[in-house]
Design a protein around this motif. Structure first.
Motif, PDB file in Angstrom:
ATOM      1  N   VAL A  53       0.934  -1.128   0.090  1.00 18.26           N
ATOM      2  CA  VAL A  53      -0.066  -0.094   0.054  1.00 18.26           C
ATOM      3  C   VAL A  53       0.935   1.426  -0.055  1.00 18.26           C
ATOM      4  N   TYR A  54       0.527   2.029  -0.618  1.00 17.79           N
ATOM      5  CA  TYR A  54       1.306   3.716  -0.452  1.00 17.79           C
ATOM      6  C   TYR A  54       0.063   4.530  -0.463  1.00 17.79           C
ATOM      7  N   GLU A  55       0.323   5.946   0.069  1.00 17.21           N
ATOM      8  CA  GLU A  55      -0.773   6.897   0.138  1.00 17.21           C
ATOM      9  C   GLU A  55      -1.165   7.428  -1.295  1.00 17.21           C
ATOM     10  N   SER A  56      -2.325   7.944  -1.325  1.00 20.39           N
ATOM     11  CA  SER A  56      -2.626   8.737  -2.489  1.00 20.39           C
ATOM     12  C   SER A  56      -1.947  10.118  -2.369  1.00 20.39           C
ATOM     13  N   GLY A  57      -1.717  10.760  -3.707  1.00 22.60           N
ATOM     14  CA  GLY A  57      -1.007  11.866  -3.494  1.00 22.60           C
ATOM     15  C   GLY A  57      -0.534  12.241  -5.041  1.00 22.60           C
ATOM     16  N   VAL A  58       0.548  13.037  -5.229  1.00 20.38           N
ATOM     17  CA  VAL A  58       0.849  13.713  -6.354  1.00 20.38           C
ATOM     18  C   VAL A  58       1.631  12.570  -7.055  1.00 20.38           C
ATOM     19  N   THR A  59       2.110  11.531  -6.986  1.00 22.13           N
ATOM     20  CA  THR A  59       2.721  10.556  -7.398  1.00 22.13           C
ATOM     21  C   THR A  59       1.644   9.503  -8.472  1.00 22.13           C
ATOM     22  N   GLY A  60       0.404   9.953  -8.049  1.00 21.55           N
ATOM     23  CA  GLY A  60      -0.463   9.325  -8.883  1.00 21.55           C
ATOM     24  C   GLY A  60      -0.681   7.825  -8.768  1.00 21.55           C
ATOM     25  N   PHE A  61      -1.107   7.062  -9.996  1.00 19.37           N
ATOM     26  CA  PHE A  61      -1.398   5.723 -10.000  1.00 19.37           C
ATOM     27  C   PHE A  61      -0.411   4.883 -10.907  1.00 19.37           C
ATOM     28  N   HIS A  62       0.817   5.398 -11.419  1.00 20.99           N
ATOM     29  CA  HIS A  62       1.632   4.653 -12.226  1.00 20.99           C
ATOM     30  C   HIS A  62       2.228   3.326 -11.421  1.00 20.99           C
ATOM     31  N   LEU A  63       2.582   3.707 -10.223  1.00 21.07           N
ATOM     32  CA  LEU A  63       3.386   2.696  -9.579  1.00 21.07           C
ATOM     33  C   LEU A  63       2.273   1.482  -9.134  1.00 21.07           C
ATOM     34  N   VAL A  64       0.936   1.764  -8.859  1.00 21.20           N
ATOM     35  CA  VAL A  64       0.192   0.754  -8.660  1.00 21.20           C
ATOM     36  C   VAL A  64       0.083  -0.053  -9.761  1.00 21.20           C
ATOM     37  N   ARG A  65      -0.370   0.598 -10.975  1.00 26.83           N
ATOM     38  CA  ARG A  65      -0.587  -0.076 -11.968  1.00 26.83           C
ATOM     39  C   ARG A  65       0.600  -1.321 -12.762  1.00 26.83           C
ATOM     40  N   ALA A  66       1.658  -0.455 -12.594  1.00 25.31           N
ATOM     41  CA  ALA A  66       2.873  -1.099 -12.665  1.00 25.31           C
ATOM     42  C   ALA A  66       3.200  -2.489 -11.915  1.00 25.31           C
ATOM     43  N   LEU A  67       2.953  -2.283 -10.591  1.00 21.72           N
ATOM     44  CA  LEU A  67       3.227  -3.447  -9.611  1.00 21.72           C
ATOM     45  C   LEU A  67       2.323  -4.497  -9.916  1.00 21.72           C
ATOM     46  N   ARG A  68       1.009  -4.146 -10.192  1.00 18.77           N
ATOM     47  CA  ARG A  68      -0.089  -5.126 -10.458  1.00 18.77           C
ATOM     48  C   ARG A  68       0.204  -5.951 -11.819  1.00 18.77           C
ATOM     49  N   GLU A  69       0.835  -5.320 -12.980  1.00 18.20           N
ATOM     50  CA  GLU A  69       0.982  -5.924 -13.846  1.00 18.20           C
ATOM     51  C   GLU A  69       2.252  -7.054 -13.721  1.00 18.20           C
ATOM     52  N   LEU A  70       3.177  -6.550 -12.505  1.00 19.26           N
ATOM     53  CA  LEU A  70       4.226  -7.610 -12.421  1.00 19.26           C
ATOM     54  C   LEU A  70       3.742  -8.683 -11.300  1.00 19.26           C
ATOM     55  N   GLY A  71       2.451  -8.593 -10.952  1.00 19.39           N
ATOM     56  CA  GLY A  71       1.852  -9.759 -10.012  1.00 19.39           C
ATOM     57  C   GLY A  71       1.911  -9.267  -8.463  1.00 19.39           C
ATOM     58  N   VAL A  72       2.046  -8.145  -8.360  1.00 19.92           N
ATOM     59  CA  VAL A  72       2.142  -7.500  -6.785  1.00 19.92           C
ATOM     60  C   VAL A  72       0.625  -7.158  -6.431  1.00 19.92           C
ATOM     61  N   ASP A  73       0.082  -7.534  -5.346  1.00 22.10           N
ATOM     62  CA  ASP A  73      -1.189  -6.966  -4.864  1.00 22.10           C
ATOM     63  C   ASP A  73      -1.208  -5.625  -4.293  1.00 22.10           C
ATOM     64  N   CYS A  74      -1.280  -4.511  -4.809  1.00 21.21           N
ATOM     65  CA  CYS A  74      -0.940  -3.411  -4.402  1.00 21.21           C
ATOM     66  C   CYS A  74      -2.209  -2.677  -4.599  1.00 21.21           C
ATOM     67  N   VAL A  75      -2.317  -1.721  -3.561  1.00 22.89           N
ATOM     68  CA  VAL A  75      -3.337  -0.760  -3.424  1.00 22.89           C
ATOM     69  C   VAL A  75      -3.006   0.734  -2.996  1.00 22.89           C
ATOM     70  N   VAL A  76      -3.986   1.578  -3.242  1.00 23.86           N
ATOM     71  CA  VAL A  76      -3.652   2.988  -2.981  1.00 23.86           C
ATOM     72  C   VAL A  76      -4.713   3.445  -1.751  1.00 23.86           C
ATOM     73  N   GLY A  77      -4.036   3.926  -0.538  1.00 18.02           N
ATOM     74  CA  GLY A  77      -4.695   4.243   0.665  1.00 18.02           C
ATOM     75  C   GLY A  77      -4.990   5.743   0.462  1.00 18.02           C
ATOM     76  N   ALA A  78      -6.295   6.087   1.057  1.00 18.18           N
ATOM     77  CA  ALA A  78      -6.874   7.432   1.074  1.00 18.18           C
ATOM     78  C   ALA A  78      -6.195   8.146   2.160  1.00 18.18           C
ATOM     79  N   VAL A  79      -5.218   9.041   1.843  1.00 16.76           N
ATOM     80  CA  VAL A  79      -4.593   9.740   2.847  1.00 16.76           C
ATOM     81  C   VAL A  79      -5.165  10.465   3.986  1.00 16.76           C
ATOM     82  N   SER A  80      -6.427  10.923   3.422  1.00 14.64           N
ATOM     83  CA  SER A  80      -7.304  11.692   4.344  1.00 14.64           C
ATOM     84  C   SER A  80      -8.060  10.854   5.433  1.00 14.64           C
ATOM     85  N   LYS A  81      -8.017   9.787   5.236  1.00  9.29           N
ATOM     86  CA  LYS A  81      -8.836   8.395   6.181  1.00  9.29           C
ATOM     87  C   LYS A  81      -7.671   8.147   6.972  1.00  9.29           C
TER      88      LYS A  81
END
Length: 371
Positions: A53-81
């Motif tokens: 998991v990593y926080e939502s922010g300016v880095t966007g969704f490139h990393l989560v999509r790339a990790l999922r394509e490589l077989g990693v279960d990854c999510v983006v967490g809402a930083v406000s929560k």
């Protein structure tokens, strides 16, 4: 799927700090990487049943999509929560931030953010670019107007009936072109501001033209046309709504959709005391602004349906539901303004909240997930 190893990622533009926490053994391991999804994925996949998991922010969704394509279960967490302990404010660093995320994930205390695909995110970028152009155009016009005012030139032409003519019309531009300032430096500044306004206007028209073309693509057309059945919503606003939402069916209720937009009342209640205030504004500010602007149409709109009964571009069930929405919103706005004597801004925001609910319903109907 349950996971054994919780991995927190503190993501920056050029580096990523990872902390892995094994929920069975309690072992904690950390590693620092350059921004390389392949290296990060190789390290994560060494662990037993990992989830990252990593926080939502300016880095966007490139990393989560790339990790999922490589077989990693990854999510983006809402930083406000994510609520950090007060003690952590005095010891903030990348490793501690990553460990905090890992512990939050291990405790199942992460609110996942919707991750759009690349086409949806690209559409969002185009819609946001139009909003940026609108803001830039407003600022450029203000700079031009204020320069003229400082040199004693104020637009005050009136119609034969005595009504002041509008600004940024053809007559207004002809008046600006006739202005001659006494100093050459001031005249050069005026010419610069005029060219800036004209340039941004051309950019804005070009983006609007592209949005119209994108809105006609099969992926977007059905939902865009469904939302356009509501008064106050045309192609630009409808496309922004569809692109930003991604999939309307991810919201189970109209209230949850309104909450995501920040259009629900705030509350500060305790015991027997119930106190509600203005809207939370804790959500998608871009769409909230568009819906509030669209709601001003209902101050003067009629109850007549917007689309014809035999309009082939929209299914009959959707156009009929939208017609019911228009009647409801016009009546609601008049009740708030005339019967309850609410201030215009208050009545308009209340109308915007109901408009959001109708938008959610039409979006779900166009997706086939609501009958």
């Amino acid at each position: 799927m349950n996971h054994v190893t919780s991995i927190g990622l503190d993501v920056h533009a050029r580096s990523v700090t990872a902390v892995a926490h094994d929920s069975v053994t309690g072992e904690v391991r950390s590693q620092r990487f350059a921004y390389s999804p392949a290296e990060i994925a190789d390290w994560i996949l060494q662990f037993e049943s990992p989830k990252a998991v990593y926080e939502s922010g300016v880095t966007g969704f490139h990393l989560v999509r790339a990790l999922r394509e490589l077989g990693v279960d990854c999510v983006v967490g809402a930083v406000s929560k994510m609520h950090r302990p007060a003690a952590d404010k005095c010891r903030k660093n990348d490793r501690n931030d990553a460990e905090f995320l890992a512990r939050q994930l291990m405790a199942h205390n992460v609110v996942e953010v919707f991750v759009p695909d690349e086409e949806t995110e690209a559409a969002q970028n185009l819609s946001r670019a139009l909003e940026d152009m609108r803001d830039d155009l407003t600022r450029a016009k203000h700079r031009l107007t204020h320069l003229l005012i400082r040199w004693g030139h104020v637009w005050d032409e009136r119609t034969p009936e005595g009504k002041r003519r509008g600004t940024w019309t053809r007559a207004h531009w002809e008046w600006i072109r006739r202005v001659e300032l006494p100093e050459s430096a001031a005249q050069e500044s005026l010419d610069l501001y005029v060219s800036e306004v004209r340039h941004i206007e051309a950019q804005k028209r070009a983006i609007e033209k592209r949005i119209v073309q994108y809105a006609q693509r099969p992926r977007w057309e059905g939902r865009v046309e469904a939302l356009r059945c509501m008064k106050g919503i045309e192609t630009m606003t409808a496309f922004a709504l569809v692109a930003e939402v991604g999939v309307f069916s991810r919201f189970d209720t109209a209230r949850s959709f309104s909450s995501w937009l920040g259009l629900v009342p705030s509350e500060h209640s305790s015991g027997e005391r119930v106190s509600r205030g203005g809207i939370t504004k804790a959500g998608n500010s871009h769409l909230r602004k568009l819906l509030v602007e669209a709601s001003w149409h209902y101050a003067y709109a009629t109850r007549e349906r917007k689309r014809a009964l035999n309009d082939p571009s929209v299914p009959f069930a959707i156009s009929s539901h939208a017609a019911s929405g228009v009647r409801r919103l016009v009546g609601r706005r008049r009740h708030l303004s005339h019967d309850l004597r609410k201030r215009p801004v208050v009545a308009n925001v209340a109308t915007a909240r109901e408009l959001a609910c109708w938008v959610w319903a039409l979006g779900r109907m166009s997706e086939g997930t609501l009958s």
